[in-house]
Motif scaffolding. Structure first.
Motif, PDB file in Angstrom:
ATOM      1  N   TYR A 213      -5.318  -5.818  -0.053  1.00  0.00           N
ATOM      2  CA  TYR A 213      -4.238  -6.797  -0.205  1.00  0.00           C
ATOM      3  C   TYR A 213      -4.654  -8.094   0.458  1.00  0.00           C
ATOM      4  O   TYR A 213      -5.393  -8.091   1.449  1.00  0.00           O
ATOM      5  CB  TYR A 213      -2.976  -6.242   0.460  1.00  0.00           C
ATOM      6  CG  TYR A 213      -1.832  -7.218   0.554  1.00  0.00           C
ATOM      7  CD1 TYR A 213      -1.233  -7.733  -0.589  1.00  0.00           C
ATOM      8  CD2 TYR A 213      -1.352  -7.625   1.799  1.00  0.00           C
ATOM      9  CE1 TYR A 213      -0.185  -8.629  -0.502  1.00  0.00           C
ATOM     10  CE2 TYR A 213      -0.286  -8.512   1.895  1.00  0.00           C
ATOM     11  CZ  TYR A 213       0.292  -9.021   0.739  1.00  0.00           C
ATOM     12  OH  TYR A 213       1.328  -9.905   0.843  1.00  0.00           O
TER      13      TYR A 213
ATOM     14  N   LEU B 299       0.428   3.482  -2.411  1.00  0.00           N
ATOM     15  CA  LEU B 299      -0.595   2.577  -1.886  1.00  0.00           C
ATOM     16  C   LEU B 299      -0.406   2.446  -0.390  1.00  0.00           C
ATOM     17  O   LEU B 299       0.734   2.461   0.096  1.00  0.00           O
ATOM     18  CB  LEU B 299      -0.436   1.187  -2.521  1.00  0.00           C
ATOM     19  CG  LEU B 299      -0.900   1.012  -3.967  1.00  0.00           C
ATOM     20  CD1 LEU B 299      -0.374  -0.305  -4.530  1.00  0.00           C
ATOM     21  CD2 LEU B 299      -2.430   1.029  -4.027  1.00  0.00           C
ATOM     22  N   ALA B 300      -1.509   2.293   0.312  1.00  0.00           N
ATOM     23  CA  ALA B 300      -1.401   1.978   1.741  1.00  0.00           C
ATOM     24  C   ALA B 300      -0.935   0.529   1.887  1.00  0.00           C
ATOM     25  O   ALA B 300      -0.984  -0.258   0.946  1.00  0.00           O
ATOM     26  CB  ALA B 300      -2.754   2.180   2.421  1.00  0.00           C
ATOM     27  N   ASP B 301      -0.478   0.182   3.099  1.00  0.00           N
ATOM     28  CA  ASP B 301       0.075  -1.155   3.358  1.00  0.00           C
ATOM     29  C   ASP B 301      -0.893  -2.288   3.050  1.00  0.00           C
ATOM     30  O   ASP B 301      -0.485  -3.415   2.795  1.00  0.00           O
ATOM     31  CB  ASP B 301       0.473  -1.273   4.842  1.00  0.00           C
ATOM     32  CG  ASP B 301       1.799  -0.590   5.129  1.00  0.00           C
ATOM     33  OD1 ASP B 301       2.461  -0.178   4.162  1.00  0.00           O
ATOM     34  OD2 ASP B 301       2.152  -0.490   6.308  1.00  0.00           O
ATOM     35  N   ASP B 302      -2.186  -1.969   3.142  1.00  0.00           N
ATOM     36  CA  ASP B 302      -3.178  -3.044   3.014  1.00  0.00           C
ATOM     37  C   ASP B 302      -3.947  -2.961   1.699  1.00  0.00           C
ATOM     38  O   ASP B 302      -5.037  -3.504   1.579  1.00  0.00           O
ATOM     39  CB  ASP B 302      -4.147  -2.993   4.203  1.00  0.00           C
ATOM     40  CG  ASP B 302      -4.832  -1.638   4.307  1.00  0.00           C
ATOM     41  OD1 ASP B 302      -4.458  -0.709   3.549  1.00  0.00           O
ATOM     42  OD2 ASP B 302      -5.736  -1.504   5.152  1.00  0.00           O
ATOM     43  N   GLU B 303      -3.370  -2.273   0.718  1.00  0.00           N
ATOM     44  CA  GLU B 303      -4.064  -2.088  -0.557  1.00  0.00           C
ATOM     45  C   GLU B 303      -3.252  -2.629  -1.728  1.00  0.00           C
ATOM     46  O   GLU B 303      -2.036  -2.654  -1.686  1.00  0.00           O
ATOM     47  CB  GLU B 303      -4.276  -0.585  -0.836  1.00  0.00           C
ATOM     48  CG  GLU B 303      -5.257   0.109   0.043  1.00  0.00           C
ATOM     49  CD  GLU B 303      -5.329   1.599  -0.284  1.00  0.00           C
ATOM     50  OE1 GLU B 303      -6.373   2.195  -0.003  1.00  0.00           O
ATOM     51  OE2 GLU B 303      -4.338   2.157  -0.800  1.00  0.00           O
TER      52      GLU B 303
END
Lengths: 333, 333
Positions: free
Chosen positions: A231, A209-213
């Protein structure tokens, strides 16, 4: 390079862990090595026996729920893989006390198939069984017309607890089937992951996952969820999990629920407590009474970070059975 | 970018989690918001009260151990930070039932100082206290001549459980002090980390490890351990943790122990069970009887991956007190 975990050969993890688990709870459970199952240490008196099982990696489910007031036996497969019909049949025989055996099965193709074969083998030996199919995962509702249907996730804990209490009181096999089906019908679950899990011996998680997901609508086998979402604060994330369940169960003012806030493996108690706080705030606003809560890591997906929320529409009978005494490695009151 | 966790503003995590925690256990605990502490929901009859506390991030320690047979109150600080003397003093007052208060303090400079000031404030108000200082961490033995001494880690669970049982039976304040000091003296702990923890709101763990390393001798605050060692099979790692404890406690054939296998936050039940299996194999070989075991995540360091092993040299009295009934959010039998 494999991710560092506390294992010897990953292929030996489940049998080694079962040995270590049983050794920690000699007063409660007995571990049969081959075929592998866990059964109560003491089996006295006639009652319908409860047997559940499924892939390992979800501990304390199911082996941690063997004991007075809950399961009579649990059958662990390899990590995320169904136990064999042969294992299940052996556990049915070990648990049976002559009143029949209730099988509690999470809705996954392999588990359904192997429990069904085991039930047929048990019938050949004169042991009557009934099967409660637990399919509470709202994320998989309506997917795949003609497909496998909703997955079974954390509501299985409520089915095991409530049917376990009724079985101790002498409920019949058919009554327990009806009760288990009522609990399943009255419960829905939604889960999200902040990070996926890594199978023992693998060198990376099952998805990134990306940092903001976040991964929304995950199951308990490291598979992808149904959507990738942004997120955000736990307040928002809990709202995203809770609102669809409330809608599906048609919960409103004056209704009552048993709530399960479940950690998926690597979620800290502080976070789970915060989730519970947000959940109760939402339900308070709706006028839904939170009759009972269970907050902790009970149905895990190895070391996945994230949580599930289960709501079970409750009535006095279900709450009373929920409150009945239970004495297992993972749940005691 | 902060690591994804289930939080709102990280500064609000502890108070929000306390609210959510107390809401999940209304029959057992009551949460005082300001100053923050958790106290038993029911306080009936005269007995010595037990109060513990320390930084948050170690849950279920200590708030999860408030209830019949264990603590009367627990005082949580911010994450990894001591509660204030003012908080502790308020908890002492709330817990006191006129027979004095036993303070159970893990050996960290801030905690020791604030509990000491609180004890003095309580004395001014006529409440007698005694303090058990728990300093079981073998990794910090003999470090820093004239320094703070050994850290307090998972043996605190045994001190709280055993003294809690004795307090329910009417033991005096001085008897409880002696008992707590005996448990502390008879117990040692060693821990290792496979990966460090991340403070809420931070963007990375408190330390990094290469793929083939572990951090040996860690505490419970994300600080470095005493050595970096090669990663290996759980069999070897458990040996490295167990042998120094066995040596220090001079355990041998015919001796008996209570064993605590403790997850540091993100360690799966399968791994902890495997650790317990390896530990009992070592002790079996030595002829040391494992009288009782506690296996689970009880004294955590946020989301640290790893485990600690605590051995407590046991006798019939300690085992009997260990077995006595307990009813708290995190420990019930």
């Amino acid at each position: 390079m494999p991710v560092r975990q506390l294992v010897n050969d990953p292929a030996d993890l489940v049998p080694e862990a079962l040995r270590g688990f049983a050794r920690a709870h000699p007063a409660l459970v007995r571990h049969n090595e081959d075929p592998a199952f866990v059964v109560r240490a003491r089996q006295e008196g006639a009652k319908v026996a409860l047997v559940s099982g499924g892939g390992s990696g979800h501990e304390p489910l199911h082996v941690g729920f063997v004991g007075e007031g809950m399961l009579d036996a649990a059958v662990p497969g390899a990590v995320f893989a169904s136990p064999t019909a042969y294992q299940i049949k052996a556990a049915i025989e070990a648990a049976d006390r002559g009143q029949g055996v209730l099988l509690i099965v999470k809705n996954y193709t392999g588990d359904v198939l192997n429990f069904q074969i085991a039930a047929e083998l048990a019938a050949d030996d004169g042991i009557e069984t009934r099967t409660v199919l637990v399919d509470d995962d709202l994320a998989t509702d309506g997917q795949d017309e003609g497909g496998p249907g909703r997955r079974g996730t954390a509501a299985v804990v409520a089915v095991e607890k409530i049917c376990g209490a009724a079985a101790e009181r002498g409920a019949s096999l058919d009554d327990l089937l009806a009760l288990g089906e009522r609990v399943t019908r009255s419960a829905r679950t939604l889960a999200l992951a902040l990070a996926s899990c890594t199978q023992p011996g693998q060198d990376r998680p099952s998805f990134d996952l990306a940092d903001d997901e976040i991964e929304f609508g995950v199951g308990i086998h490291g598979e992808h969820g149904v959507a990738r979402r942004p997120y955000g604060p736990v307040r928002d994330l809990v709202g995203e999990l809770t609102r669809p369940i409330v809608k599906t169960l048609e919960l409103g003012h004056g209704d009552s629920v048993i709530a399960i806030v479940n950690g998926l493996g690597s979620t800290h108690d502080l976070e789970l407590a915060a989730v519970h706080g947000e959940l109760t705030a939402i339900l308070d606003d709706l006028g839904v009474d939170v009759a009972r809560s269970l907050v902790g890591s009970y149905v895990t997906s190895l070391d996945m970070r994230g949580c599930s929320i289960t709501l079970l529409r409750a009535d006095d009978e279900l709450v009373e059975l929920w409150d009945a005494p239970v004495r297992t490695p993972a749940l005691t009151w």
